[in-house]
Design a protein around this motif. Structure first.
Motif, PDB file in Angstrom:
ATOM      1  N   ASP A 161       0.829  -1.209   0.000  1.00  0.00           N
ATOM      2  CA  ASP A 161       0.000   0.000   0.000  1.00  0.00           C
ATOM      3  C   ASP A 161       0.863   1.259   0.000  1.00  0.00           C
ATOM      4  O   ASP A 161       0.461   2.293   0.523  1.00  0.00           O
ATOM      5  CB  ASP A 161      -0.957   0.003   1.190  1.00  0.00           C
ATOM      6  N   HIS A 162       2.050   1.170  -0.611  1.00  0.00           N
ATOM      7  CA  HIS A 162       2.958   2.310  -0.584  1.00  0.00           C
ATOM      8  C   HIS A 162       2.419   3.503  -1.370  1.00  0.00           C
ATOM      9  O   HIS A 162       2.716   4.647  -1.024  1.00  0.00           O
ATOM     10  CB  HIS A 162       4.339   1.891  -1.096  1.00  0.00           C
ATOM     11  N   ARG A 163       1.624   3.250  -2.417  1.00  0.00           N
ATOM     12  CA  ARG A 163       1.062   4.405  -3.130  1.00  0.00           C
ATOM     13  C   ARG A 163      -0.003   5.092  -2.260  1.00  0.00           C
ATOM     14  O   ARG A 163      -0.170   6.308  -2.338  1.00  0.00           O
ATOM     15  CB  ARG A 163       0.491   3.982  -4.482  1.00  0.00           C
ATOM     16  N   ARG A 164      -0.684   4.337  -1.455  1.00  0.00           N
ATOM     17  CA  ARG A 164      -1.631   4.941  -0.519  1.00  0.00           C
ATOM     18  C   ARG A 164      -0.884   5.773   0.516  1.00  0.00           C
ATOM     19  O   ARG A 164      -1.320   6.867   0.890  1.00  0.00           O
ATOM     20  CB  ARG A 164      -2.442   3.838   0.172  1.00  0.00           C
ATOM     21  N   ILE A 165       0.240   5.263   1.017  1.00  0.00           N
ATOM     22  CA  ILE A 165       1.039   6.012   1.984  1.00  0.00           C
ATOM     23  C   ILE A 165       1.571   7.289   1.340  1.00  0.00           C
ATOM     24  O   ILE A 165       1.561   8.362   1.967  1.00  0.00           O
ATOM     25  CB  ILE A 165       2.188   5.136   2.512  1.00  0.00           C
ATOM     26  N   LEU A 166       2.023   7.186   0.087  1.00  0.00           N
ATOM     27  CA  LEU A 166       2.510   8.364  -0.619  1.00  0.00           C
ATOM     28  C   LEU A 166       1.395   9.387  -0.792  1.00  0.00           C
ATOM     29  O   LEU A 166       1.610  10.590  -0.604  1.00  0.00           O
ATOM     30  CB  LEU A 166       3.090   7.960  -1.974  1.00  0.00           C
TER      31      LEU A 166
END
Length: 310
Positions: free
Chosen positions: A204-209
């Protein structure tokens, strides 16, 4: 039994590290631009933030400026292994880009590589109307009758359709809407062809970004954190372009300069630009003492209704 369960819980720090280079907002990525920097918290550090600073500075060879905690992500499906639970404590950090990170697979990327619909400095991208809008409308129409109205409202509000105003702070809401509609690869559904613009990231790194971008866009409206991204001396045009890069919106030139003067955020250095095309421009520096003199609050960026009117 308790020990067995606890041994499967893994805590990590995830960093959204932002720089602005040549008028582009940049983020540090790993795994060949597919992930954000992440690593375990070392118990030897006195705090999570101290651990983050030490880990990031060792990797980037550059000290962090402003740092704040974003959010703790602990969804049960964040790990690749079914018997592992990953808890990620994310941070937003502001720094300046280094030419070489010194590590394979680590580098700086424009954050618009991951969220191209967020860059409206020259107006809305054409693919929003030709690709994103029809697919979201189709998704809204496909829902249960009782939900269709609410879905249409969400689509219109988040992507500024049907006369709704664009809200640059709704970065996370736009990504989560695309996720819910199954229009991003991270949703794990059959991809729709052609694929939407925007590079996916692991887990979910794009969500974190998206969370980090939204936080910073909101923050620059009432705190002068943008100066953490500026060189020691800069022109007012460079400052405006940096704010525009972060906000993804154009700014009224005169209103922006008037706001900077009213807030007394900068002072002249006495120097001028040289070696560049055009007329020399005055150089300014941030008045660090302003943070001690008064709390800065309520100042709003003079965002243009039409992004090209700057």
């Amino acid at each position: 039994m308790t020990e067995s369960i606890e041994s499967r819980v893994y805590a990590e720090l995830v960093a959204v590290l932002v720089a602005v280079t040549d008028g582009q907002p940049r983020v540090l990525t790993t795994e060949d631009a597919r992930a954000l920097p992440a690593g375990p918290f070392q118990s030897a550090h006195r705090s999570l933030q101290a651990g983050l600073r030490a880990w990031v500075e060792a990797r980037t060879h550059h000290p962090l400026g402003y740092v704040e905690q974003l959010y703790t992500f602990a969804d049960s499906d964040r790990a690749d292994q079914a018997d592992t639970r990953i808890i990620s404590i994310s941070y937003l950090g502001l720094t300046r880009e280094q030419a070489h990170t010194g590590a394979a697979g680590v580098g700086w990327q424009s954050w618009y590589r991951y969220f191209p619909w967020e860059d409206r400095r020259e107006g809305a991208a054409s693919f929003v109307a030709s690709v994103i809008e029809p697919r979201l409308r189709a998704w809204a129409a496909s829902g249960p009758a009782a939900q269709r109205g609410r879905r249409y409202d969400r689509v219109a509000i988040t992507f500024a359709l049907d006369g709704a105003a664009w809200n640059e702070d709704m970065v996370l809401q736009r990504y989560e809407l695309l996720y819910e509609a199954g229009l991003v690869p991270e949703a794990g559904r059959r991809p729709i062809r052609p694929a939407l613009p925007g590079t996916p990231m692991i887990h979910d790194h794009r969500r974190i970004l998206a969370t980090g971008i939204a936080r910073l866009r909101a923050k620059i409206k009432y705190r002068p954190v943008v100066f953490e991204l500026m060189p020691e001396a800069f022109t007012l045009l460079q400052l405006q372009q940096t704010v525009e890069a972060l906000a993804g919106r154009g700014l009224h030139k005169q209103n922006f300069r008037r706001l900077i003067e009213q807030q007394e955020l900068v002072e002249e250095t006495g120097g001028m630009t040289s070696g560049a095309a055009g007329r020399p421009a005055k150089l300014f520096r941030f008045r660090r003492g302003v943070m001690l003199e008064r709390a800065i609050s309520g100042s709003k960026l003079p965002l243009a209704r039409e992004p090209h009117l700057v």
